[in-house]
Design an enzyme around this catalytic site. Structure first.
Site, PDB file in Angstrom:
ATOM      1  N   HIS A 124       2.568  75.663 -46.632  1.00  0.00           N
ATOM      2  CA  HIS A 124       1.213  75.186 -47.321  1.00  0.00           C
ATOM      3  C   HIS A 124       0.587  74.180 -46.712  1.00  0.00           C
ATOM      4  O   HIS A 124      -0.612  73.593 -47.308  1.00  0.00           O
ATOM      5  CB  HIS A 124       1.579  74.736 -48.569  1.00  0.00           C
ATOM      6  CG  HIS A 124       2.374  73.502 -48.775  1.00  0.00           C
ATOM      7  ND1 HIS A 124       3.914  73.222 -48.880  1.00  0.00           N
ATOM      8  CD2 HIS A 124       2.073  72.197 -48.625  1.00  0.00           C
ATOM      9  CE1 HIS A 124       4.188  71.901 -48.676  1.00  0.00           C
ATOM     10  NE2 HIS A 124       3.108  71.160 -48.909  1.00  0.00           N
ATOM     11  N   ASP A 127       8.211  78.654 -47.405  1.00  0.00           N
ATOM     12  CA  ASP A 127       7.220  77.867 -47.303  1.00  0.00           C
ATOM     13  C   ASP A 127       7.400  77.224 -45.627  1.00  0.00           C
ATOM     14  O   ASP A 127       7.529  75.974 -45.472  1.00  0.00           O
ATOM     15  CB  ASP A 127       7.373  76.849 -48.228  1.00  0.00           C
ATOM     16  CG  ASP A 127       5.996  75.841 -48.145  1.00  0.00           C
ATOM     17  OD1 ASP A 127       4.989  76.193 -47.556  1.00  0.00           O
ATOM     18  OD2 ASP A 127       6.189  74.621 -48.724  1.00  0.00           O
ATOM     19  N   SER A 149       5.336  66.520 -46.785  1.00  0.00           N
ATOM     20  CA  SER A 149       5.474  67.828 -46.665  1.00  0.00           C
ATOM     21  C   SER A 149       5.561  68.262 -45.085  1.00  0.00           C
ATOM     22  O   SER A 149       4.490  68.047 -44.316  1.00  0.00           O
ATOM     23  CB  SER A 149       4.538  68.763 -47.216  1.00  0.00           C
ATOM     24  OG  SER A 149       4.419  68.616 -48.652  1.00  0.00           O
TER      25      SER A 149
END
Length: 496
Positions: A110, A140, A214
């Site tokens: 992402h 992911d 992230s």
């Protein structure tokens, strides 16, 4: 197959001593050794400017109406995707180097999704443009490649299976674009399912993870990567001590495939499964709830070819016990394609072992279509009706198929009414559901349902397992307990 590389000599220094019983006194030496291997991932995406302002409401025939309509029509055309002014949208995340010689970097999918340009910012100020080697939306993960002038500082993966709740961990990332930031906490929980994908098995930590973290690494106290930070739960967008990391056990397999093939290659069984709760376990005669209940089988898929049927309870896969439904997809995905595996199932009270040759999940997802089946029309007959477990039942006929929008491919006994205080209602059975099987036996008439339920009650069963279909043919199992069934009252009106 490509393997994630061992770190260079600077990253393989002697491991620090184990932390103190009450936590590490300091992680300064560990952080200093690892900071240069963690990078900032900056992405740029070109999008059309779709901003628009609605024209003011004017009285019909107003002298300004034509002027405003012409102005806003021209503005709208300028802002359309094919004629608008493009804008550059930037986003930031984190990543880390796993192969310094070849410039291999790992981050979240992402973070780089739909990016037109990816730039890696290193701790010493160096900037390198990255090439995307491959992504996997299910876990992911994304793998990037840069061309380093000299070998990069790298880190290696550790064994996430050895991490225990309460162990100290350290997260390094780039929250808020402030540069490399270190936070420390403990493992709060393991095996978390946050319903973000089919293979959820997250490590939960209270180490502060914020926007921009992230894709960054979660280290154990030896400096090995045991997780990849990917999600938080937060009402404000900042850390409240609930963060989640992809375990290295799952990540390494995906990363190796993305490096070698540019895509994932997962095993595929070809079943739709359902969780086994206590009621379903009891209806199957099990002492405990475990396994994965097969609610549907893909025609011509590996499971169908190997003999697996709807209603089978998968107890073991390739020699490993299936403790819960959500474990089976991971087991299958991690198994080599075309491998012959033994699948132990419980069918109608008897255990059996079936030999299944796994297919490839991506081949099925990329366009394998199920063959359409056309059934011959039959002469209509007088429909039968009945009642059981608080449900009014009827034999399927064209009129009921039209009333409840039931496909011609669905067979069984249709539920036309459900008593709102019945055990069936508590299991969310509703009018229009079709009973396909009762206790793993196919039924075609209300009399079949009533007879099978009576047989089970006479055998001392406390519940009955029903296989239900909705109008489109999607199957699910429900278990209804006999001891919740109230005796019918004499003055109760007959079903219409």
């Amino acid at each position: 197959m490509a393997q994630t590389a061992e770190p260079d000599s600077s990253a393989s220094a002697a491991r620090p001593a184990m932390p103190m019983r009450h936590g590490p006194d300091s992680v300064a030496d560990l952080a200093e050794r690892l900071l240069d291997a963690v990078v900032n991932v900056s992405t740029t995406q070109i999008v059309a400017d779709k901003r628009s302002v609605k024209p003011p409401k004017l009285p019909e025939g107003s002298p300004f109406q034509e002027f405003f309509e012409d102005f806003f029509n021209r503005r709208g055309r300028r802002n359309e995707p094919n004629g608008g002014v493009p804008r550059r949208v930037q986003s930031l995340g984190s990543g880390f180097v796993v192969d310094g010689e070849n410039g291999i970097i790992v981050t979240n999918n992402h973070v780089i999704d739909k990016a037109d340009e990816i730039v890696i910012n290193f701790n010493d100020g160096t900037k390198l443009t990255a090439e995307l080697l491959g992504t996997d939306s299910k876990t992911d993960l994304a793998v990037l490649k840069v061309k380093p002038v000299k070998p990069l500082k790298s880190v290696k993966f550790g064994d996430s299976q050895k991490i225990r709740v309460g162990d100290w961990v350290m997260a390094i990332g780039n929250p808020f674009n402030l540069g490399g930031t270190v936070t420390v906490g403990i493992v709060s929980a393991r095996n978390r399912d946050i319903r973000s994908g089919p293979y959820d098995d997250y490590i939960q930590t209270d180490a502060a993870i914020n926007r921009g973290n992230s894709g960054g690494p979660l280290f154990n106290m030896y400096g090995d990567v045991v997780g990849i930070n990917t999600a938080i739960i937060s009402p404000s967008g900042g850390s409240i001590g609930i963060g989640f990391a992809i375990p290295s056990e799952i990540a390494m397999r995906v990363i190796n495939q993305l490096r070698q093939y540019g895509e994932t290659r997962r095993g595929w069984l070809g079943v739709r499964i359902q969780q086994v709760n206590d009621d379903i376990a009891d209806s199957l005669g099990l002492d405990e709830a475990y396994g994965a209940l097969v609610a549907g089988v893909t025609p011509d898929g590996p499971a169908a070819k190997g003999g697996i049927q709807p209603g089978d309870l998968i107890l073991e896969f390739d020699g490993r016990k299936v403790d819960s439904m959500r474990e089976l997809p991971r087991m299958v995905a991690e198994t080599e394609i075309s491998k012959d595996v033994a699948v132990r199932v419980l069918r109608k009270g008897k255990e059996m072992t079936l030999a299944i040759t796994l297919g490839r999940l991506e081949d099925f997802e990329n366009g394998n279509k199920e063959d359409e089946q056309v059934e011959e029309e039959q002469e209509p007959e007088v429909a039968q009706t009945g009642e059981a477990l608080g449900m009014v039942l009827a034999e399927l006929d064209p009129a009921l198929r039209a009333q409840f929008k039931i496909d011609d491919s669905v067979t069984g006994v249709v539920v036309t009414e459900v008593d709102p205080v019945s055990p069936a209602a508590e299991k969310r059975v509703q009018a229009g559901d079709v009973i396909v099987e009762v206790a793993q036996e196919a039924v075609a008439t209300p009399a079949d349902v009533e007879a099978r339920i009576k047989e089970l009650a006479d055998d001392g069963r406390r519940s009955v397992l029903l296989l239900l279909s909705n109008g489109t043919g999607e199957l699910r199992f429900v278990a209804v307990r006999f001891d919740e069934i109230a005796e019918p009252e004499d003055d109760k009106e007959p079903a219409q």
